[in-house]
Design a protein around this motif. Structure first.
Motif, mmCIF file in Angstrom:
data_model
loop_
_atom_site.group_PDB
_atom_site.id
_atom_site.type_symbol
_atom_site.label_atom_id
_atom_site.label_comp_id
_atom_site.label_asym_id
_atom_site.label_seq_id
_atom_site.Cartn_x
_atom_site.Cartn_y
_atom_site.Cartn_z
ATOM 1 N N ALA A 155 0.847 -1.196 0.000
ATOM 2 C CA ALA A 155 0.000 0.000 0.000
ATOM 3 C C ALA A 155 0.883 1.247 0.000
ATOM 4 C CB ALA A 155 -0.930 0.000 1.199
ATOM 5 N N MET A 156 0.354 2.345 -0.501
ATOM 6 C CA MET A 156 1.160 3.561 -0.605
ATOM 7 C C MET A 156 0.320 4.792 -0.333
ATOM 8 S SD MET A 156 3.414 4.997 -3.856
ATOM 9 C CE MET A 156 4.485 3.560 -3.877
ATOM 10 N N LEU A 157 0.936 5.782 0.328
ATOM 11 C CA LEU A 157 0.329 7.105 0.530
ATOM 12 C C LEU A 157 1.149 8.126 -0.243
ATOM 13 C CD1 LEU A 157 -1.026 8.709 3.765
ATOM 14 C CD2 LEU A 157 0.620 9.971 2.371
ATOM 15 N N VAL A 158 0.453 8.981 -0.987
ATOM 16 C CA VAL A 158 1.081 10.060 -1.750
ATOM 17 C C VAL A 158 0.376 11.366 -1.404
ATOM 18 C CG1 VAL A 158 1.499 11.001 -4.063
ATOM 19 C CG2 VAL A 158 1.728 8.536 -3.660
ATOM 20 N N PRO A 159 1.100 12.392 -0.931
ATOM 21 C CA PRO A 159 0.460 13.690 -0.693
ATOM 22 C C PRO A 159 -0.208 14.214 -1.964
ATOM 23 C CG PRO A 159 2.614 13.629 0.355
ATOM 24 C CD PRO A 159 2.513 12.393 -0.506
ATOM 25 N N ALA A 160 -1.488 14.572 -1.845
ATOM 26 C CA ALA A 160 -2.277 15.007 -2.993
ATOM 27 C C ALA A 160 -2.056 16.497 -3.271
ATOM 28 C CB ALA A 160 -3.760 14.736 -2.747
ATOM 29 N N ALA A 192 6.583 9.814 -3.378
ATOM 30 C CA ALA A 192 6.105 10.670 -4.466
ATOM 31 C C ALA A 192 5.208 11.756 -3.904
ATOM 32 C CB ALA A 192 5.333 9.836 -5.487
ATOM 33 N N ILE A 193 5.033 12.802 -4.693
ATOM 34 C CA ILE A 193 3.985 13.787 -4.442
ATOM 35 C C ILE A 193 3.229 13.992 -5.747
ATOM 36 C CG2 ILE A 193 5.177 15.010 -2.579
ATOM 37 C CD1 ILE A 193 5.818 17.232 -4.630
ATOM 38 N N GLU A 194 1.986 14.409 -5.618
ATOM 39 C CA GLU A 194 1.185 14.793 -6.779
ATOM 40 C C GLU A 194 1.354 16.291 -6.974
ATOM 41 O OE1 GLU A 194 -3.300 13.661 -7.995
ATOM 42 O OE2 GLU A 194 -3.136 15.067 -6.318
ATOM 43 N N THR A 195 1.744 16.703 -8.185
ATOM 44 C CA THR A 195 2.070 18.114 -8.398
ATOM 45 C C THR A 195 0.846 19.018 -8.371
ATOM 46 O OG1 THR A 195 1.980 17.804 -10.798
ATOM 47 C CG2 THR A 195 4.129 17.583 -9.742
ATOM 48 N N ASP A 211 14.444 15.951 -4.702
ATOM 49 C CA ASP A 211 15.198 15.197 -5.702
ATOM 50 C C ASP A 211 14.949 13.701 -5.619
ATOM 51 O OD1 ASP A 211 16.238 17.493 -6.748
ATOM 52 O OD2 ASP A 211 18.273 17.211 -5.986
ATOM 53 N N ARG A 212 14.705 13.183 -4.422
ATOM 54 C CA ARG A 212 14.460 11.739 -4.286
ATOM 55 C C ARG A 212 12.986 11.396 -4.500
ATOM 56 N NH1 ARG A 212 11.690 9.626 -0.286
ATOM 57 N NH2 ARG A 212 11.119 10.920 1.514
ATOM 58 N N ILE A 213 12.158 12.420 -4.655
ATOM 59 C CA ILE A 213 10.710 12.239 -4.748
ATOM 60 C C ILE A 213 10.275 12.138 -6.209
ATOM 61 C CG2 ILE A 213 8.483 13.361 -4.304
ATOM 62 C CD1 ILE A 213 9.754 12.247 -1.791
ATOM 63 N N THR A 214 9.446 11.148 -6.504
ATOM 64 C CA THR A 214 8.869 11.013 -7.838
ATOM 65 C C THR A 214 7.683 11.958 -7.976
ATOM 66 O OG1 THR A 214 9.522 8.681 -7.899
ATOM 67 C CG2 THR A 214 7.831 9.388 -9.458
ATOM 68 N N LEU A 215 7.589 12.632 -9.096
ATOM 69 C CA LEU A 215 6.482 13.549 -9.362
ATOM 70 C C LEU A 215 5.448 12.837 -10.218
ATOM 71 C CD1 LEU A 215 8.532 16.773 -10.240
ATOM 72 C CD2 LEU A 215 7.665 16.064 -7.995
ATOM 73 N N ASN A 241 1.918 -3.907 -8.877
ATOM 74 C CA ASN A 241 3.292 -3.872 -8.377
ATOM 75 C C ASN A 241 4.200 -3.090 -9.312
ATOM 76 O OD1 ASN A 241 2.649 -5.346 -6.101
ATOM 77 N ND2 ASN A 241 3.189 -7.316 -7.015
ATOM 78 N N GLY A 242 3.985 -3.226 -10.624
ATOM 79 C CA GLY A 242 4.794 -2.467 -11.567
ATOM 80 C C GLY A 242 4.634 -0.971 -11.381
ATOM 81 N N ILE A 243 3.381 -0.531 -11.186
ATOM 82 C CA ILE A 243 3.108 0.896 -10.977
ATOM 83 C C ILE A 243 3.709 1.380 -9.670
ATOM 84 C CG2 ILE A 243 1.269 2.577 -10.565
ATOM 85 C CD1 ILE A 243 -0.460 0.902 -12.523
ATOM 86 N N MET A 244 3.524 0.631 -8.584
ATOM 87 C CA MET A 244 4.054 1.055 -7.289
ATOM 88 C C MET A 244 5.584 1.111 -7.304
ATOM 89 S SD MET A 244 1.440 1.803 -5.444
ATOM 90 C CE MET A 244 0.481 2.215 -6.903
ATOM 91 N N GLU A 245 6.229 0.133 -7.934
ATOM 92 C CA GLU A 245 7.689 0.139 -7.990
ATOM 93 C C GLU A 245 8.197 1.313 -8.820
ATOM 94 O OE1 GLU A 245 10.022 -1.589 -6.334
ATOM 95 O OE2 GLU A 245 8.303 -2.368 -5.193
ATOM 96 N N ALA A 246 7.493 1.633 -9.894
ATOM 97 C CA ALA A 246 7.890 2.785 -10.711
ATOM 98 C C ALA A 246 7.759 4.084 -9.923
ATOM 99 C CB ALA A 246 7.047 2.842 -11.986
ATOM 100 N N ILE A 247 6.689 4.204 -9.138
ATOM 101 C CA ILE A 247 6.524 5.398 -8.310
ATOM 102 C C ILE A 247 7.607 5.451 -7.233
ATOM 103 C CG2 ILE A 247 5.015 6.536 -6.627
ATOM 104 C CD1 ILE A 247 2.628 5.536 -8.256
ATOM 105 N N LYS A 248 7.932 4.310 -6.648
ATOM 106 C CA LYS A 248 8.945 4.282 -5.590
ATOM 107 C C LYS A 248 10.325 4.686 -6.107
ATOM 108 C CE LYS A 248 7.264 0.854 -2.249
ATOM 109 N NZ LYS A 248 7.568 -0.455 -1.609
ATOM 110 N N SER A 249 10.701 4.139 -7.236
ATOM 111 C CA SER A 249 12.072 4.297 -7.709
ATOM 112 C C SER A 249 12.247 5.367 -8.784
ATOM 113 C CB SER A 249 12.573 2.964 -8.272
ATOM 114 O OG SER A 249 11.857 2.622 -9.455
#
Length: 408
Positions: A155-160, A192-195, A211-215, A241-249
């Protein structure tokens, strides 16, 4: 494989949202737009959750698909494709921290119905999750992150909409100056954060802390037709899992599709009651008050980014993904025909173009303008070319008022 995802939407159980928001209509509009994965939105709402469980079924990739008997057939052959759903919701956390009222909206993604139901059960003990599709809870955002991590390891939380003044992690009115202030020891679990509509990647690149955060970008759609006004382009396995890993890395995330940030309704500073739009410099000059009435102005995203930035405008970190600024096709057509986006003329032209050319993202981003001119008109082709090159004029949005785009 490359695909487009829009992971932040709402259901008809959220305030000020269309009654047309059903899984069937989302499936249809996903194809019209060219979106391959759509967030369900609002899985915390019991009635919406019941409908999702009734109408969607798990696929082999830990995403969900609409049951075959429910799939609408009123989609042009040129636009048809598979649409997957990913369980998502938005939660509004309103709480006191460090002597200040905080209002932080968070996106939550979970891999399956069981995880969603576990989180719903825990949240129902804290507040009312039935009153709105986006529940408002007296819950520290850091505690919410802890609860999300407890329901599933994936599971993942991303600031909206991370910069919105009133309801975001960096908001000028009720947010924080850093992710660490908000999430404390759990900050490493924020990937990640949502822009949001009022900022774009170049604005976020000005902060070395990100810099370490995915947009990522999403539409926050309140109606099916608003799907994809922002979205994220992935180039990875089409799976949860593919989507979550892409967001993570960041690996496997190849770009974002963006509003022109000036069009966002909180881009600039201002006071809507008086019709006052201000630059950050003018806001400081007037001591953060409206020059007309003296009330406090709403500090916009441009100003807030500038205040927290430690890099100049134009800085781009090495290896940053691409981004594409768009204007929704119906708005492009409306501007060309000089009529409203909801007019019959626009609707006829819009669906005619889809029939001849394919989905909306293909038209806006890929199809040669000569083909667009032949299928629609030279004027619409010219408008899309101007959009692609940024040759447009925008009166920026401010204090809840969307900006106004002029193509010609």
């Amino acid at each position: 494989m490359q695909f487009i995802a829009d992971l932040h939407i709402h259901s008809r159980y959220s305030r000020a949202c269309s009654r047309e928001l059903t899984p069937e209509n989302l499936y249809r509009w996903g194809q019209l737009k060219g979106i391959n994965v759509i967030g369900t939105g609002d899985f915390t709402h019991p009635l919406w959750m019941e409908e999702l469980q009734e109408k969607l079924e798990p696929a082999d990739n830990n995403l969900l698909i609409l049951k075959k008997g429910l799939r609408p057939d009123n989609v042009p052959q040129s636009c048809r494709g598979e649409v997957n759903f990913l369980l998502s919701t938005e939660i509004s956390c309103i709480y006191k921290k460090d002597g200040k009222t905080r209002k932080v909206h968070a996106l939550v993604f979970v891999p399956d119905f069981a995880s969603a139901l576990r989180l719903n059960s825990a949240l129902a003990k804290i507040g009312n999750i039935r009153s709105d599709g986006r529940p408002i809870l007296g819950l520290d955002a850091g505690k919410l992150l802890e609860m999300v991590l407890d329901v599933s390891p994936t599971a993942m939380l991303v600031p909206a909409h991370a910069w919105t003044p009133h309801f975001s992690v960096f908001g000028a009115v009720s947010g924080f100056d850093s992710l660490e202030e908000c999430f404390g020891d759990l900050t490493p679990h924020i990937y990640a954060i949502e822009t949001g509509l009022s900022s774009d990647p170049p604005m976020n690149w000005r902060l070395s802390a990100l810099d370490r955060i995915t947009l990522i970008s999403n539409s926050d759609a309140h109606s099916p037709a608003k799907l994809g006004r922002e979205a994220t382009i992935f180039d990875t396995e089409l799976s949860y899992n593919g989507i979550m890993e892409a967001i993570k890395s960041g690996k496997g995330l190849s770009g974002t599709i963006e509003f022109f940030p000036e069009e966002g309704k909180y881009h600039s500073d201002g006071h809507r009651e008086c019709g006052m739009r201000l630059t950050p410099q003018e806001t400081v000059q007037h001591d953060y008050r409206c020059p007309s009435c003296g009330k406090k102005v709403t500090v916009g995203v441009l100003h807030r980014v500038g205040k927290l930035a430690d890099r100049p405008e134009g800085f781009k970190p090495p290896g940053s993904p691409s981004y594409y600024s768009i204007i929704p096709l119906q708005e492009v057509i409306a501007e060309t025909l000089k009529v409203g986006p909801a007019s019959k003329k626009v609707q006829q032209m819009y669906f005619g173009m889809l029939e001849k050319l394919g989905n909306e993202f293909s038209i806006l981003l890929k199809i040669p303008t000569a083909e667009i001119a032949a299928a629609a008109s030279p004027q619409i082709a010219d408008a899309i070319d101007r959009m692609r090159t940024g040759n447009i004029r925008i009166e920026p949005g401010y204090d809840g008022e969307f900006g106004t785009i002029r193509i010609f």
